[in-house]
Design an enzyme around this catalytic site. Structure first.
Site, PDB file in Angstrom:
ATOM      1  N   HIS A   1       0.827  -1.199   0.000  1.00 44.74           N
ATOM      2  CA  HIS A   1       0.000   0.000   0.000  1.00 44.74           C
ATOM      3  C   HIS A   1       0.868   1.258   0.000  1.00 44.74           C
ATOM      4  O   HIS A   1       1.891   1.319   0.691  1.00 44.74           O
ATOM      5  CB  HIS A   1      -0.890   0.047   1.251  1.00 44.74           C
TER       6      HIS A   1
ATOM      7  N   ASN B   1       8.139  -4.505   3.580  1.00 45.36           N
ATOM      8  CA  ASN B   1       6.721  -4.188   3.749  1.00 45.36           C
ATOM      9  C   ASN B   1       6.220  -4.572   5.132  1.00 45.36           C
ATOM     10  O   ASN B   1       5.475  -3.814   5.771  1.00 45.36           O
ATOM     11  CB  ASN B   1       5.904  -4.904   2.672  1.00 45.36           C
TER      12      ASN B   1
END
Length: 328
Positions: free
Chosen positions: A173, A204
């Site tokens: 994201h 991440n």
């Protein structure tokens, strides 16, 4: 694993950055000189900057052979502006874009963020969101969200879930889902693949996740936290001595894998006392999660020059007090 600052482009931050102290850029009334040495200032017109830029390149594992490619940009004092807080829903575009657009290409508006989409890379150039105590609480639930194609992007220029399947990269994201619990629709909008970039899983799930948590935690100290996130594709000097930008692409749609990511935090101080600016660059590779996030702070000009975006001119239209934090 090689130290993060020697991967791709050499980021000349080094182990001593955390001890370098806080450097502040502050401006007074129009026509006055800054009261303290700013990171974003230059000499007289026509003169070369007195300090080299902080992004420089060299062969992998070697120290840079040439001065930094990124120098400094001027910042002009502007009158103090006391802008009243916008009374709109947490993710409304008018509130999110209080500090303007870093660029003007392919702007898309979502419930929880605004983005500039790059059809060549199949990911965003930048995503801006506003965080405060209102956006972080609510009924939004991630378990009801699924990654999906962005139908507003032409089929030739958009990523699909199939592009990521078996690639070894996470769908990372840019505007984080956990930032927008204030509405289910707001959270669902963060799952468009146009808000996603291929991200190393270790990064991440660890250091990048910690940076997102830090962004949310700052809402306890600042009324509003504006977050701009995006990919970087930085050059590296190779064996022939020349600079190249090389990056992997995924799937049949050739989704670009960034070499690095940036995150710019614009922090509004209480009672209109000014704005604090923090800007981070992380390599898209495993990073030792024990490294403090302060090690990844860079001057904002580093990101502006590397990304082709501009932040400072927009911010200075709204405040005459800007603190650029490059270490804590």
């Amino acid at each position: 694993m090689a130290p993060w600052w020697r991967s791709g482009v050499t980021l000349l931050l080094g182990a001593g950055l955390g001890a370098a102290g806080t450097r502040i850029l502050s401006t007074g009334a129009r026509g006055e000189e800054p009261q303290t040495p700013g990171l974003l200032s230059t000499g007289a017109r026509g003169e070369e900057p007195q300090t080299p830029g902080l992004l420089s390149t060299g062969a992998r594992g070697e120290e840079p052979q040439t001065p930094g490619l990124l120098s400094t940009v001027p910042v002009l004092p502007v009158p103090r502006v006391y802008a009243s807080e916008l009374t709109v829903s947490p993710g409304a575009p008018a509130a999110v874009m209080k500090y303007g657009f870093p660029s003007l290409a392919n702007i898309k508006t979502r419930e929880s963020y605004i983005t500039s989409y790059d059809p060549r890379t199949r990911t965003a150039s930048w995503v801006i969101e506003r965080l405060n105590s209102g956006t972080l609480k609510g009924s939004g639930d991630r378990k009801y969200c699924e990654f999906r194609e962005d139908d507003s992007v032409h089929a030739f220029h958009r990523a699909t879930n199939q592009d990521f399947r078996g690639s070894g990269f996470d769908r990372g994201h840019l505007a984080a889902a956990a930032n927008h619990k204030w509405s289910q629709k707001a959270m669902e909008d963060t799952f468009y693949l146009s808000n996603v970039a291929p991200q190393n899983p270790h990064l991440n799930q660890n250091t990048w996740n910690n940076l997102e948590k830090l962004s949310r935690s700052l809402t306890h100290r600042y009324p509003n936290v504006y977050v701009c996130t995006g990919p970087l594709y930085l050059p590296r000097q190779e064996a022939d001595g020349k600079l190249y930008v090389r990056y992997q692409v995924l799937g049949r749609n050739h989704v670009a894998v960034p070499t690095h990511f940036f995150k710019v935090l614009i922090l509004e101080q209480p009672d209109g006392r000014g704005v604090e600016l923090r800007s981070y660059v992380l390599p898209n590779e495993p990073v030792d999660e024990k490294l403090p996030l302060e090690r990844f702070l860079v001057p904002i000009e580093t990101i502006e020059r590397a990304s082709g975006l501009l932040f400072v001119p927009n911010i200075m239209k709204r405040t005459s007090s800007l603190q650029a934090i490059t270490s804590k």
